[in-house]
Design an enzyme around this catalytic site. Sequence first.
Site, PDB file in Angstrom:
ATOM      1  N   TYR A  84       0.953  -1.389  -0.003  1.00 20.57           N
ATOM      2  CA  TYR A  84       0.472   0.060  -0.040  1.00 20.57           C
ATOM      3  C   TYR A  84       1.027   1.039   0.382  1.00 20.57           C
ATOM      4  CZ  TYR A  84      -4.278  -2.479   0.573  1.00 20.57           C
ATOM      5  OH  TYR A  84      -5.581  -3.524   0.748  1.00 20.57           O
ATOM      6  N   ASN A 147     -13.726  -4.205   3.675  1.00 18.40           N
ATOM      7  CA  ASN A 147     -14.010  -4.097   2.305  1.00 18.40           C
ATOM      8  C   ASN A 147     -14.521  -5.162   2.009  1.00 18.40           C
ATOM      9  OD1 ASN A 147     -11.624  -3.584   1.439  1.00 18.40           O
ATOM     10  ND2 ASN A 147     -12.509  -1.422   0.489  1.00 18.40           N
ATOM     11  N   GLU A 161       2.133  -6.212  -7.473  1.00 18.72           N
ATOM     12  CA  GLU A 161       1.424  -6.711  -6.514  1.00 18.72           C
ATOM     13  C   GLU A 161       2.450  -8.909  -7.173  1.00 18.72           C
ATOM     14  OE1 GLU A 161      -2.833  -5.313  -6.513  1.00 18.72           O
ATOM     15  OE2 GLU A 161      -2.113  -3.338  -6.166  1.00 18.72           O
TER      16      GLU A 161
HETATM   17  P1  IDP Z   1      -9.179   0.123  -3.563  1.00 12.69           P
HETATM   18  O1  IDP Z   1      -8.851  -0.992  -2.631  1.00 12.69           O
HETATM   19  O2  IDP Z   1     -10.593  -0.049  -3.471  1.00 12.69           O
HETATM   20  O3  IDP Z   1      -8.591  -0.037  -4.294  1.00 12.69           O
HETATM   21  P2  IDP Z   1      -7.691   2.301  -2.263  1.00 12.69           P
HETATM   22  O4  IDP Z   1      -8.514   3.242  -2.311  1.00 12.69           O
HETATM   23  O5  IDP Z   1      -6.453   1.171  -2.873  1.00 12.69           O
HETATM   24  O6  IDP Z   1      -8.802   1.377  -2.392  1.00 12.69           O
HETATM   25  O7  IDP Z   1      -7.327   1.763  -1.222  1.00 12.69           O
HETATM   26  C1  IDP Z   1      -6.621   0.539  -0.019  1.00 12.69           C
HETATM   27  C2  IDP Z   1      -7.888  -0.066   1.031  1.00 12.69           C
HETATM   28  O8  IDP Z   1      -7.391   1.471   1.459  1.00 12.69           O
HETATM   29  C3  IDP Z   1      -9.279   0.501   0.530  1.00 12.69           C
HETATM   30  O9  IDP Z   1      -9.763  -1.125   0.037  1.00 12.69           O
HETATM   31  C4  IDP Z   1      -9.748  -0.063   2.414  1.00 12.69           C
HETATM   32  O10 IDP Z   1      -9.526  -0.594   2.826  1.00 12.69           O
HETATM   33  C5  IDP Z   1      -8.834   0.856   2.254  1.00 12.69           C
HETATM   34  N1  IDP Z   1      -9.696   2.005   2.760  1.00 12.69           N
HETATM   35  C6  IDP Z   1      -9.548   3.410   1.367  1.00 12.69           C
HETATM   36  N2  IDP Z   1     -10.063   4.771   1.382  1.00 12.69           N
HETATM   37  C7  IDP Z   1     -10.122   4.513   2.986  1.00 12.69           C
HETATM   38  C8  IDP Z   1     -10.637   5.094   4.056  1.00 12.69           C
HETATM   39  O11 IDP Z   1     -11.032   6.675   3.981  1.00 12.69           O
HETATM   40  N3  IDP Z   1     -10.831   4.855   5.324  1.00 12.69           N
HETATM   41  C9  IDP Z   1     -10.502   4.014   6.006  1.00 12.69           C
HETATM   42  N4  IDP Z   1     -10.261   2.884   4.967  1.00 12.69           N
HETATM   43  C10 IDP Z   1     -10.180   3.620   3.667  1.00 12.69           C
END
Ligand code: IDP
Length: 184
Positions: A84, A147, A161
């Site tokens: 990440y 999620n 990755e």
């Molecule tokens: P993605 O998983 O849909 O690609 P990304 O923006 O890459 O989304 O973010 C990685 C992960 O970080 C997300 O899947 C989620 O678990 C976490 N995440 C993203 N935005 C937030 C937030 O606003 N609060 C808490 N966790 C977040």
Amino acid sequence: MLSPGRALAQLVSRTLDCDPSLQLVHLNKAPCTGVNERTFLAIKPDGVQRHLIGEIIRRFEKKGFKLVGMKLMQASEDLLKEHYIALYDRPFYSHLVKYMSSGPVIAMVWQGLDVVKTARAMIGETNPADSRPGTIRGDFCIEVSKNVIHGSDSIESAQREISLWFHADELMCWADSTEHWIYE
Ligand code: IDP
Ligand code: MG
């Protein structure tokens, strides 16, 4: 410009890696394109704890994609920080690393035509609240910080990755007997 040795190595690896008549060739050579495109998916600790492994794998399997690598593992914080790294300056970064290292994950590599884009569509939006019913996040979770699944967001991310999470000999090229019924 590639050296002759490198060009030959790429040619050989592409031929070997992507020829489905060769069973169980243990190679992981990029780039793989077309029907050999690959993506990295991970069922997150909440997905594992909530017994969603079978349900999630079923969706990609039934879609017609090919599973070429999979392992149940406890990811280290170092691995997750690297995974990440693009989110390093986001306020939720350390919480995200803790969440992802809080239990076992299922790390997977799936292969198929447009698999990166299609898997993202099947997963849904980052925030489950914005995800349509029928998507994984739309059907199985509620909060952005829980999620259930990760999916690479581009072919370049997928390659990065996959090499971060898998050794070359953990990925398999195998002949899928249903392929003629999935592709022209
Ligand atoms: P993605 O998983 O849909 O690609 P990304 O923006 O890459 O989304 O973010 C990685 C992960 O970080 C997300 O899947 C989620 O678990 C976490 N995440 C993203 N935005 C937030 C937030 O606003 N609060 C808490 N966790 C977040
Ligand atoms: Mg992402």
